[in-house]
Design an enzyme around this catalytic site. Structure first.
Site, PDB file in Angstrom:
ATOM      1  CG  ASP A   1       1.790 -13.802 -12.574  1.00  0.00           C
ATOM      2  OD1 ASP A   1       2.895 -14.186 -13.001  1.00  0.00           O
ATOM      3  OD2 ASP A   1       0.906 -14.578 -12.147  1.00  0.00           O
TER       4      ASP A   1
ATOM      5  NE  ARG B   1      -6.510   5.410   9.506  1.00  0.00           N
ATOM      6  CZ  ARG B   1      -6.538   6.580   8.889  1.00  0.00           C
ATOM      7  NH1 ARG B   1      -6.551   7.705   9.596  1.00  0.00           N
ATOM      8  NH2 ARG B   1      -6.556   6.641   7.572  1.00  0.00           N
TER       9      ARG B   1
ATOM     10  CG  HIS C   1       4.478   0.920  10.096  1.00  0.00           C
ATOM     11  ND1 HIS C   1       5.151   0.166   9.167  1.00  0.00           N
ATOM     12  CD2 HIS C   1       3.292   1.253   9.539  1.00  0.00           C
ATOM     13  CE1 HIS C   1       4.382   0.030   8.088  1.00  0.00           C
ATOM     14  NE2 HIS C   1       3.257   0.675   8.291  1.00  0.00           N
TER      15      HIS C   1
END
Ligand code: GLN
Ligand code: ZN
Length: 758
Positions: A661, A520, A699
């Protein structure tokens, strides 16, 4: 040991081929379309060309064994006899190797994870109680011999024992792999003997883990380094040993290595900055390989500055070699095919081949004096000067606007008030169902994009085809009964490149491929200048999708940290400043989406953890600017607009506080594989916004049952109250097939209904 020092090298080279020849060849081999002999011939040709080019460019020591059919860490596992036993039944060694890398119908592959803070992914070796190590040096010996036959001054490169074990994973209840160091040293010593026997003058042993805090503190790393390399240096028959540290500053590891009888140390002066090397006992009888040319970013080297650095070093060491900071595996092969760039842009860049030339130029300057490279120095100076003056790098309007927006603050209203405003606007059921954004990239989509890029169909035709895809996906989601819909992202080739192409300040390349993992490859955009958004980037797609349904459609954006993480970034300003500029563009987009009537906007930050510094000391500062950039990009909208984010690919441990946060209204997060444990972690830090823990792993092609997902949801409900819980898959669906996705989502919606009913 008396060895002939060399003067110019790189620490490793890319291997996918200048036009991704290796990728194509291994994929054809996997598909059974070529045989092993044909694959090997292509690979040998690529190695031959690489060696010839490196030596012709003037390197007097050339790395070998940096070729790989898949991954250098997997190659090291083979070298050390540490493949998992589940592949041992496969007779052919190459097929066994690929089985460990990719799995087969009945064998799970090794896990894959990021190689330090790069975008290269390696396979994680598994070390269990039954792992027995044994040396299999055939690959490195063969590649050495091949190079010697070609007349190349070859230097075999091996991943070192500390790095290998530190990156491995303990399985089946085994102790931490690093405890097995003592077993590996005799194998490395044996290997050194064989390399010497085969005529290698030098060997490079890569130990990047020594510049991280993976081994605990720096003192521990230094102690291990000294022990291991004192031992290996004592091998009687061996080549000269070069230990390569890269990706950061070695700190106390450098004096520790210098105390041993190894022959050379490679230091990364780019990532490691101006580290002191003067007066280190032991260094004076070693070769110092100075990584002054950035091996992992794409900028042309300031040759004057590099030369000044190099000229300050010779006193410290016995001799000096010029090098890239790390392997050039991380940059594209060559600038040559990039004929679409203007002169200035082109002049600022150096890819793999150009970096080799820079190394050779610097070595020549050291050897023969500056006058011998006047032309190159002048060209470098001109490029540096133009980068400081080019208005594209210093856009006063953008900078002023950023200051103004920042001074207005990057907080939204209190979460509880936002929730109230959003609830009354959206009217969603409990446990709302949604997806992460992308739907399958079908053959038709890919064909249409290829035809568009090739100029065979026009823009209107292309857009029309994508819109009909959007319509299909909206209808599908309505049929399935999902609550919050997406347009499916058919028009996006890649979630970062899509935005980079539409933002000024980024360039994209024609052929700038780099290996991401195995076969890839990715083509990261280059962030070179100040960022401006020319026009809305996604509004047309989101609003078109919204016209097709009464359900809310989520607008989909990529967050600033992820855009940076998957690009080559500028090196002339702090990353935080670049992040804020990208964030401002994303913020403008959220405001436009809101004005166009989009009530929910997702800003994806899957790469939040990826840019986390390798040293503990830098982590807090990174997380602070990363969170601020996200908040800058999402705080321009009203309280009634619901902000989602999405995170995946990681263990969230070190960033869990940062996730809270971010203060997104809804956070979808990969959780299926870790059985929802992330929810306890979020609770642990008092996270109280909504969360969508993935209820199934996208996946895998397997379609999960309604029952399984209902079980996951009930488990999630034990940690999160129903009014804060969303139902979604783990990640985007673009790599899956439409049939799988349809069935899986049908089951997911049913699971939500089941659990809602109690
Ligand atoms: N929205 C993106 C998608 O669904 C998110 C991808 C990701 O998390 N990597 O494809
Ligand atoms: Zn994801």
């Amino acid at each position: 040991m008396l060895s002939t020092p060399f003067t110019a090298t790189i620490l490793g080279a890319p291997r996918i081929g200048p036009n991704r020849e290796l990728k194509r060849a291994v994929e054809r081999y996997w598909a059974g379309r070529i045989d092993r002999a044909a694959l090997e011939e292509i690979a040998a040709g690529l190695r031959r060309d690489t060696l010839a080019a490196l030596s012709a460019a003037g390197l007097d020591s050339v790395p070998v064994n940096t070729f790989s059919y898949y991954d250098q860490v997997l190659d090291t596992a083979v070298l050390l006899g540490a493949l998992p036993s589940r592949v041992s039944g496969i007779a052919d060694d190459l097929d066994r190797y690929f089985a460990a890398a990719r799995g087969t119908a009945d064998i799970a592959p090794l896990e894959m994870t990021k190689w330090f803070d790069t975008n290269y992914h390696y396979l994680v070796p598994e070390i269990g109680p039954n792992t027995t190590f044994a040396l299999h040096p055939d690959k490195v010996l063969a590649e050495l011999k091949e190079a010697q036959a070609q007349g190349i001054p070859a230097r075999p490169v091996i991943v070192g024992p500390i790095t290998f074990l530190a990156l491995s994973k303990a399985v089946d209840g085994a102790e931490a792999p690093i405890a097995r160091l003592g077993e590996l040293l005799p194998l490395y010593a044996d290997l050194l003997g064989r390399l010497a026997g085969a005529g290698a003058e030098w060997v490079q042993i890569d130990e990047p883990v020594l510049v991280t805090d993976i081994l605990g503190d720096a003192a521990n790393a230094a102690e291990l380094a000294e022990h291991v390399y004192a031992t290996l240096a004592a091998t009687t028959k061996r080549p000269a040993i070069l230990v390569a540290t890269y990706f950061g500053e070695p700190g106390p590891v450098l004096p520790a290595l210098a105390r041993t009888q190894i022959d050379g140390v490679a230091i990364d002066f780019v990532a490691g900055g101006d580290q002191p090397v003067a007066g280190i006992p032991g260094l004076a009888d070693k070769l110092l390989v100075a990584g002054v040319v950035d091996g992992r970013n794409v900028w042309r080297t300031d040759l004057e500055a590099a030369l000044a650095r190099l000229e300050s070093l010779p006193e410290s060491a016995r001799s000096l070699a010029v090098s890239t900071s790390c392997s050039t595996l991380h940059v594209p092969y060559s600038l040559e095919p990039e004929d679409g760039l203007d002169e200035a842009l082109r002049g600022w860049l150096a890819f793999g081949a150009e970096k080799v030339d820079e190394v050779a130029t610097l070595a020549t300057a050291l050897r023969n004096g500056r006058d011998s490279v006047t032309a190159q120095l002048e060209a470098s100076n001109r490029a540096v000067a133009s980068r400081t003056h080019d208005p594209r790098l210093h856009n006063a309007a953008v900078r002023a606007r950023l200051d103004t927006v920042l001074s207005g603050g990057i907080s939204r209203g209190p979460a509880a008030e936002r929730r109230k405003a959003q609830d009354s606007r959206l009217n969603l059921p409990a446990l709302p169902t949604t997806t992460i954004g992308s739907f399958p990239q079908t053959v038709e989509i890919r064909k249409a994009r290829a035809a568009f890029v090739a100029g065979e169909i026009g823009e209107a035709d292309y857009t029309g085809r994508m819109k009909s895809e959007v319509e299909t996906v909206i209808r599908l989601q309505e049929d399935l009964g999902l609550d919050v819909l997406v347009h499916g992202e058919p028009e996006r080739n890649d979630m970062v490149q899509y935005f980079a192409e539409q933002l000024d300040g980024f360039l994209t390349t024609r052929n700038g491929w780099v290996q991401s993992y195995g076969s890839r490859c990715v083509r990261p955009p280059v962030l070179f200048g100040d960022v401006t958004r020319r026009q809305p980037m996604t509004v047309e797609w989101a609003t078109y999708a919204q016209t097709l349904t009464d359900k809310p459609v989520k607008g989909m954006l990529t967050g600033p940290v992820t855009i940076l993480a998957w690009s080559f970034v500028r090196d002339d300003q702090p990353l935080a400043d670049s992040a804020n500029q990208v964030a401002l563009a994303i913020r403008d987009e959220t405001v436009d989406l809101q004005s166009a009537g989009i009530a929910i906007i997702q800003v994806d930050e899957p790469a939040l953890r990826e840019l986390l510094p390798l040293r503990n000391a830098g982590k807090a500062a990174y997380l602070e600017w990363a969170v601020d950039a996200f908040r800058l990009s999402t705080s321009g909208v009203s309280d009634a607009t619901q902000i989602h984010t999405h995170l995946c690919y990681s263990e969230f441990g070190e960033v869990i506080g940062a996730i809270a946060d971010l203060d997104a209204d809804v956070t979808s997060i990969e959780a299926a594989r870790s059985h929802m444990e992330v929810l306890d972690d979020l609770n642990g830090i008092g996270f109280s916004n909504s969360v969508g823990p993935g209820v199934y792993d996208i996946h895998s092609p397997r379609v999960p049952t309604t029952g399984e997902m209902a079980t996951s949801l009930r488990r999630a409900l034990a940690a999160v109250p129903a009014e804060r819980l969303w139902v979604n898959p783990d990640c985007g669906l673009k790599t899956r097939k439409t049939d799988e996705v349809t069935e899986s989502l049908r089951h997911m919606v049913q699971a939500a209904q089941l659990v809602r009913a109690g």
